[in-house]
Enzyme design. Structure first.
Site, PDB file in Angstrom:
ATOM      1  N   HIS A  80      19.526 -75.542   6.390  1.00  0.00           N
ATOM      2  CA  HIS A  80      18.963 -74.284   6.060  1.00  0.00           C
ATOM      3  C   HIS A  80      18.686 -74.492   4.381  1.00  0.00           C
ATOM      4  O   HIS A  80      19.424 -75.231   3.611  1.00  0.00           O
ATOM      5  CB  HIS A  80      19.589 -73.083   6.112  1.00  0.00           C
ATOM      6  CG  HIS A  80      18.844 -71.718   5.862  1.00  0.00           C
ATOM      7  ND1 HIS A  80      18.733 -71.360   4.373  1.00  0.00           N
ATOM      8  CD2 HIS A  80      18.296 -70.736   6.581  1.00  0.00           C
ATOM      9  CE1 HIS A  80      18.090 -70.106   4.441  1.00  0.00           C
ATOM     10  NE2 HIS A  80      17.767 -69.951   5.678  1.00  0.00           N
ATOM     11  N   GLU A 146      10.320 -73.395   7.589  1.00  0.00           N
ATOM     12  CA  GLU A 146      10.455 -72.340   6.793  1.00  0.00           C
ATOM     13  C   GLU A 146      10.032 -72.682   5.263  1.00  0.00           C
ATOM     14  O   GLU A 146      11.009 -73.311   4.528  1.00  0.00           O
ATOM     15  CB  GLU A 146      12.164 -72.060   6.600  1.00  0.00           C
ATOM     16  CG  GLU A 146      12.529 -71.599   7.951  1.00  0.00           C
ATOM     17  CD  GLU A 146      13.817 -70.845   7.883  1.00  0.00           C
ATOM     18  OE1 GLU A 146      13.717 -69.373   8.409  1.00  0.00           O
ATOM     19  OE2 GLU A 146      14.889 -71.150   7.310  1.00  0.00           O
TER      20      GLU A 146
HETATM   21  C1  PEP Z   1      15.709 -67.448   6.379  1.00  0.00           C
HETATM   22  O1  PEP Z   1      16.572 -67.501   5.391  1.00  0.00           O
HETATM   23  O2  PEP Z   1      16.277 -68.141   7.466  1.00  0.00           O
HETATM   24  C2  PEP Z   1      14.873 -66.339   6.638  1.00  0.00           C
HETATM   25  C3  PEP Z   1      13.983 -66.677   7.380  1.00  0.00           C
HETATM   26  O3  PEP Z   1      14.946 -65.385   5.554  1.00  0.00           O
HETATM   27  P1  PEP Z   1      13.961 -64.144   5.590  1.00  0.00           P
HETATM   28  O4  PEP Z   1      13.526 -63.645   6.713  1.00  0.00           O
HETATM   29  O5  PEP Z   1      14.752 -63.212   4.845  1.00  0.00           O
HETATM   30  O6  PEP Z   1      12.772 -64.637   4.613  1.00  0.00           O
END
Ligand code: PEP
Length: 227
Positions: A80, A146
């Site tokens: 992550h 992400e």
């Molecule tokens: C994450 O940190 O994996 C994430 C998706 O956070 P958020 O949905 O809060 O942006």
């Protein structure tokens, strides 16, 4: 569609209890490790937010893939961006974690993504090649795209941007490993934007942070995706 909630360290015991008392949808929840037995007792699909690159041994504060699997945990988030940034995790370490998780039969969710101003294709290519080095079995591997500039910011890419990036990831995996891979999107997914984001073509699901800690909102998201 796979829905994974990364509860991070957002929730205290009372909030966990409230979620468990009110929510029984088919999603994977990744709570703080301390609370995992509560979720398992209530028959949730559960993931850890990180795993050690080691097996058992003198590694204070760590959780091994083996221990997670023994306890009934079936998913592990690895790499992550918060761990890459705050815990200074390197691609070499992340690669070891991915391999350990897969060896133990966990579904490994490898998080990748670029920051604002970075060359997206360059960053993603480097992460994929380094984090998946020597990985041969992709059956239980899931990639979570992400973009860091979208995590916790309320900003999301356009559907076209997500689609293009997922195609890029699929192509790189195909070129370098001759495998198919499932790709999730994560970053500021919530009950308001899910109706738009769910139209992204080549997506296998979502990794949801903050919004997954609010069971009402998570129910709305699940309902929208089951529509
Ligand atoms: C994450 O940190 O994996 C994430 C998706 O956070 P958020 O949905 O809060 O942006």
């Amino acid at each position: 569609m796979l829905i994974v909630g990364n509860l991070k360290m957002y929730m205290n015991y009372n909030a966990v209890k409230e979620l468990i008392d009110n929510f029984d949808e088919d999603v994977v929840l990744c709570p703080s490790a301390l609370f995992i037995p509560y979720f398992l007792n209530h028959k949730y699909k559960v993931g850890v937010q990180d795993i050690s690159m080691y097996d058992l041994g003198s590694h204070t504060g760590e959780i091994s893939a083996k221990q997670a699997k023994e306890m009934g945990v079936n998913y592990a988030i690895v790499g992550h961006s918060e761990r890459r940034k705050y815990n200074k995790e390197t691609d070499e370490e992340i690669n070891k974690k991915v391999i350990k998780g897969l060896e133990e039969g966990l579904n490994v969710i490898l998080c990748i993504g670029e920051n604002k101003g970075e060359d997206k294709e360059e960053v993603i290519t480097k992460q994929l090649l380094n984090d998946l080095k020597n990985v041969t079995n992709f059956d239980n591997l899931i990639i979570a795209y992400e973009p860091i500039w979208c995590i916790g910011t309320g900003i999301t890419p356009t559907n076209e941007q997500i689609e293009t990036t997922i195609s890029f990831i699929e192509t790189k995996i195909q070129e370098n490993f001759k495998k198919h891979v499932k790709v999730l999107y994560g970053g500021s997914v919530d009950k308001d934007n899910i109706n738009v984001l769910k139209k992204v073509n080549n997506l296998s699901g979502f990794l949801i942070g903050k919004a997954s800690t609010d069971y009402r909102q998570l129910k709305d998201i699940v309902a929208s995706l089951r529509d």
